[in-house]
Enzyme design. Structure first.
Site, mmCIF file in Angstrom:
data_model
loop_
_atom_site.group_PDB
_atom_site.id
_atom_site.type_symbol
_atom_site.label_atom_id
_atom_site.label_comp_id
_atom_site.label_asym_id
_atom_site.label_seq_id
_atom_site.Cartn_x
_atom_site.Cartn_y
_atom_site.Cartn_z
ATOM 1 N N GLU A 22 39.545 32.331 41.915
ATOM 2 C CA GLU A 22 38.131 31.955 41.792
ATOM 3 C C GLU A 22 37.363 32.787 42.806
ATOM 4 O OE1 GLU A 22 36.876 30.148 39.569
ATOM 5 O OE2 GLU A 22 38.447 28.814 38.836
ATOM 6 N N CYS B 172 29.349 29.939 45.115
ATOM 7 C CA CYS B 172 29.767 31.023 44.223
ATOM 8 C C CYS B 172 28.945 30.998 42.942
ATOM 9 C CB CYS B 172 31.260 30.928 43.922
ATOM 10 S SG CYS B 172 31.786 29.316 43.346
#
Length: 503
Positions: A257, A291
């Site tokens: 990720e 993010c």
């Protein structure tokens, strides 16, 4: 050391002696002051922890999955009972405003609930066989030791995404948290150990979840250990590229990720009231340190001036300050390096023809060792290299478009592929954006922002975001191994594809 930290940590089950005389310093981004000094793992500690975790896995994999789910249920109970304290710790150690700190703990609770239900739904398939008297099926089995490497910006939730699923799948977990958030990890581990005590079977839960605080060398040792079946790593694309290659070299599995350079498209038919609110939170929430933060705003030229004007007014209204104060919307950057990266990006954007509004440091007279900034809007003439690069800060680059095809091309024309959104009331535009010819991101939203994903859906992205999926949907499969089984219940032995081998 902050006196409130010792009381807060004690309430979460962490002894005061764990907060001093260590060699890893925890600093609060709120004021730059030391919170604690905790023990950092040495490289031999990593190997020992993996051996103990592997032994725990060999025991845990034999426990029925619904019983494994009971442990996760108890963990969820501990998180509910300690939500306020753990949320306060998140705020103190990484600078999230209070509602976001509490929201992160709620996310942990939610994934525990999801995983408990999942423990009775680890389904395989029954598959039609071409051979008479045969049945074919697939079964799923525990994978092994799962190494979880997390970033500072979600110091507890990302561990829970991984650990809750891994535990019900029958795995053991070793957590290497960000060196910027060691206290959050110690607190969560203490709550997990309370859940284990209530589970009442120490012979099964000993060493099942462990924490290894430390720097990059600790993470690298975990990545390189062949007994770690899966590395789930959250962080920068640079880090993920190194992790992925190291794990692949030993034929391990990785779940990555990584970076996000997320865009919001605002179409001519958009509800601008809704768009302004969504963009403001997506771009400036968590001081742009998600993010999934919106970093690019792609606006149709017919609504550009109105939307940008309204966003500038919204940005000017943000209350910037300590995240512990109720009115604060924009807390601090994590540290000096984050501030310097932001200023470099703004300088490069201005050099590329960008018109910069905001982005300066504030409150330095009050907090000399902390880094508060105003959120920045940068109107760009084109999507330049600095726009394509992810800067982990509250910078929103604004671009114009004329056709939906141009907007989608701009959305996709970056190396990252995590989250994206469009604001439109035109059904055709919405469907085109979500189609195979639309956004190339792992998350594509309509009339909501890019951040704030729910745990029910699989979370992750494409391209340099790494391709991993965590949390909901069928993300559990990453933590298990698949076996295809064929059972012959006939008295004959036919071969597939009509092959004959008569003896």
């Amino acid at each position: 050391m902050h006196i409130p930290v010792t009381k807060l940590m004690a309430s979460l089950g962490v002894a005061p002696q764990a907060l001093r005389a260590g060699d890893l310093l925890s600093l609060s981004p709120i004021d730059g002051q030391a919170l604690a000094q905790v023990h950092a793992a040495a490289l031999p500690d990593v190997a020992s922890a993996v051996e103990r975790a592997h032994a725990a896995y060999l025991r845990w994999r034999l426990v029925p999955a619904p019983q494994r789910g009971e442990l996760v249920r108890l963990l969820g109970d501990e998180l509910r009972a300690n939500k306020q304290a753990l949320g306060e710790l998140v705020t103190l150690e990484v600078g999230k405003v209070s509602s976001e700190g509490l929201g992160e703990v709620q996310e942990m609770i939610d994934i525990c609930d999801f995983a408990v239900g999942l423990s009775r739904q680890l389904y395989g398939l029954t598959i039609a066989s071409e051979r008479p008297g045969h049945r074919m099926m697939e079964t799923w089995h525990p994978l092994g030791v799962v190494g979880v490497i997390t970033a500072f910006n979600f110091p507890v939730a990302v561990w829970a995404w991984n650990a809750a699923l891994a535990l019900v799948c029958g795995d053991a977990v070793i957590w290497k948290p960000s060196e910027k958030a060691p206290l959050c990890a110690l607190a969560v581990q203490a709550l997990f150990e309370r859940a284990c005590q209530r589970f009442g079977q120490p012979e099964l839960t000993q060493d099942l979840c462990q924490v290894l605080n430390g720097h990059a060398d600790v993470g690298q040792a975990l990545v390189d250990n062949p007994k770690v079946a899966l590395i789930s790593a959250t962080g920068s694309t640079r880090m993920g590229r190194a992790v992925g290659q190291s794990v692949a070299a030993r034929f391990g599995r990785s779940l990555l990720e990584l970076g996000g350079n997320n865009a919001i498209i605002v179409a001519p038919s958009a509800d601008l009231d809704m768009a302004v609110r969504a963009v403001a939170f997506a771009a400036a929430g968590t001081a742009g340190q998600r993010c999934t933060s919106a970093r690019r705003l792609i606006v149709h030229d017919s609504v550009y001036d109105e939307l940008v004007g309204r966003l500038k007014k919204a940005y000017a209204s943000f209350t910037i300050g300590p995240p512990t104060e109720p009115a604060t919307l924009l807390g601090p950057l994590i540290d000096l390096a984050a501030f310097e990266a932001m200023q470099l990006a703004l300088t490069q954007a201005a050099g590329g023809g960008g018109v910069v509004t905001g982005g300066a440091r504030v409150l330095q007279d009050r907090y000399a060792d902390a880094f508060y900034v105003s959120a920045a809007l940068v109107e760009m003439p084109a999507q330049t290299d600095v726009v394509r690069h992810e800067t982990f800060a509250p910078i929103l680059y604004v671009l114009k478009y004329q056709t939906l095809e141009q907007a989608i091309a701009l959305n996709n024309e970056v190396p990252q592929g995590l989250s994206s959104a469009i604001f439109t009331t035109d059904l055709r535009e919405a469907e085109a954006f979500m189609s195979a010819a639309g956004s190339d991101c792992g998350i594509s939203n309509v009339n909501i922002g890019t951040s704030g994903a729910e745990i029910g859906g699989a979370f992750g992205g494409e391209k340099e975001t790494g391709g991993g999926r965590e949390s909901g949907s069928d993300a559990w499969r990453a933590y298990m191994r698949r076996a295809t089984n064929t059972i012959n219940y006939s008295s004959a032995l036919p071969l597939a594809q009509g092959v004959r081998f008569d003896i």
